[in-house]
Design a protein around this motif. Structure first.
Motif, PDB file in Angstrom:
ATOM      1  N   GLY A 212       0.836  -1.186   0.000  1.00 23.57           N
ATOM      2  CA  GLY A 212       0.000   0.000   0.000  1.00 23.57           C
ATOM      3  C   GLY A 212       0.869   1.233   0.000  1.00 23.57           C
ATOM      4  O   GLY A 212       2.026   1.203   0.429  1.00 23.57           O
TER       5      GLY A 212
ATOM      6  N   THR B 118      -3.701  -2.362  -1.743  1.00 22.59           N
ATOM      7  CA  THR B 118      -4.779  -1.605  -1.119  1.00 22.59           C
ATOM      8  C   THR B 118      -5.059  -0.300  -1.850  1.00 22.59           C
ATOM      9  O   THR B 118      -5.969   0.432  -1.465  1.00 22.59           O
ATOM     10  CB  THR B 118      -4.454  -1.297   0.356  1.00 22.59           C
TER      11      THR B 118
ATOM     12  N   VAL C 281      -7.407  -7.395   6.325  1.00 22.79           N
ATOM     13  CA  VAL C 281      -6.322  -7.560   5.361  1.00 22.79           C
ATOM     14  C   VAL C 281      -5.933  -9.030   5.247  1.00 22.79           C
ATOM     15  O   VAL C 281      -5.780  -9.570   4.141  1.00 22.79           O
ATOM     16  CB  VAL C 281      -5.107  -6.705   5.765  1.00 22.79           C
TER      17      VAL C 281
END
Length: 407
Positions: free
Chosen positions: A176, A200, A388
């Protein structure tokens, strides 16, 4: 490749100096009632500083971090730090986790035990992973590269070399923020090694490869949201891209200044603010290694090195660039705009900078999974670790665990 065990052990004089600096803090003149409108709330920073000086236990946090297996590898003559944790079962798929800014490898502290299966809550039939969490070059305990050689592409080569040195020749990659940029470049350079990408966010610089006149309504809404974010919160990108050294004098000298600069990003990009211990541990990793300046080099050097010439860099602080602004590149840079065919999954969190529609992600990636999460923000693994982990496991199952390591 030389790989050796590593233990975090901050010398006591560094901690004593920190406490003295905290005690000598000179606070800005700002009305207490002003909230977060002009930056990190004064009351919040005062509270964090008081806890940091008298309550926060670095040695306890250090021991928590050291419960994990840390290594230092020599890659191209420079040291690269990483967590390397084996799964509870042999022949598990390998997973590379890549952080961004203003976080650190600590972003993944709460997911490692879940992913390896060491957490008692993990069932016997759950997919588990060998986990590698590097500190990107210039962050934490990884040395910074030479001047002018810091970019997402070059960082990708470092972490790919690290994975090979650890014996992994096929693996999943999650990232991310800058971690998604580096993950993308690992897959671009080594598609035979990357079994799948789990991101992400769509890497921010990809924005500048899109002609907005061709964008769908959903993409136009995303661009508008990013424009608003850039106007209200994106000033740090412009500063770190253009005057990073000037800013770094203050942040390298003042622990409270450093904390305020980093915590600001967690405040407006998190749905639930991380705990004070998590916030301060992240700040400590920047402080004890004096790495804030080197961490900013991705903003100052990365765009020009990876995505075009200086004309493109002018748009780095906003989302107003067009595909022909230098980011799409010409010649050798043209390949950067090519769509990746590595299987890719997205887990999009509602408090992130923007919500990309699937068609936007599909411009750049072979999207196999696209999940909109019910809660959470930009630093998702720290804020919502189970969401996650569950999505990573679901993606690995869909790939039929093709990321099994061969070494």
């Amino acid at each position: 490749m030389e790989i050796r065990p590593f233990t975090i052990d901050v010398p006591q004089p560094v901690l004593d100096d920190l406490r003295e600096r905290l005690a000598r803090t000179r606070w800005p003149s700002e009305p207490e009632s002003d909230g977060w409108a002009r930056g990190t709330e004064l009351a919040t920073v005062r509270r964090l500083a008081a806890y940091w000086a008298d309550g926060y236990d670095w040695r306890a946090q250090e021991a928590r971090l050291n419960r994990l297996q840390h290594v230092v590898a020599t890659v191209d003559g420079r040291e690269v730090h990483a967590i390397h944790e084996r799964a509870v079962r042999p022949d598990a798929p390998a997973l590379l986790l890549l952080h961004g800014w203003a976080d650190s490898f600590h972003r993944y502290d709460h997911v490692v035990d879940l992913l390896t299966g060491r957490d008692p809550a993990v069932g016997p039939d759950a997919i588990v992973f060998d986990v590698v969490v590097p500190s990107l070059p210039g962050f934490d305990y990884s040395e910074q590269p030479d001047a002018g050689t810091f970019s997402g592409t070059q960082s990708a080569e470092v972490v790919a070399s690290l994975m090979a040195g650890l014996g992994y020749h096929r693996y999943l990659v999650h990232g991310g923020d800058w971690g998604s940029v580096v993950a993308q470049e690992v897959a671009r350079a080594h598609p035979d090694q990357v079994a799948g990408l789990h991101l992400t966010d769509v890497p921010f610089p990809n924005l500048f490869l899109v002609d907005r006149e061709t964008a769908s309504d959903a993409e136009q809404a995303m661009f508008a949201a990013i424009d608003a974010w850039s106007a209200n919160h994106g000033g740090y990108v412009a500063i770190q891209s253009t005057r990073p050294l000037t800013l770094s004098y203050g942040l390298s000298d003042s622990p409270v200044g450093l904390a305020a600069w980093l915590v600001d990003h967690f405040a407006y990009l998190s749905e639930t603010m991380p705990s004070d211990d998590d916030l301060l541990t992240n700040v400590m990793l920047y402080w004890v290694g004096n790495s804030v300046r080197s961490s900013m080099r991705l903003y100052n050097e990365g765009p020009d090195a990876d995505w075009g010439d200086e004309s493109g860099a002018e748009s780095w602080g906003s989302a107003d660039g067009e595909a022909d602004a230098g980011w799409a590149g010409e010649g050798d840079d043209a390949a950067w705009s090519a769509r990746l065919e590595v299987p890719t999954a997205f887990a999009c969190f509602p408090r992130d900078i923007a919500q990309p529609p699937r068609e936007y992600a599909e411009r750049f990636f072979d999207v196999r999974r696209f999940a909109t999460m019910p809660r959470g923000g930009h630093f998702a693994a720290l804020e919502e670790p189970r969401l996650v982990v569950d999505d990573l496991r679901a993606f690995a199952a869909e790939l039929d665990q093709t990321a099994a390591p061969t070494g």
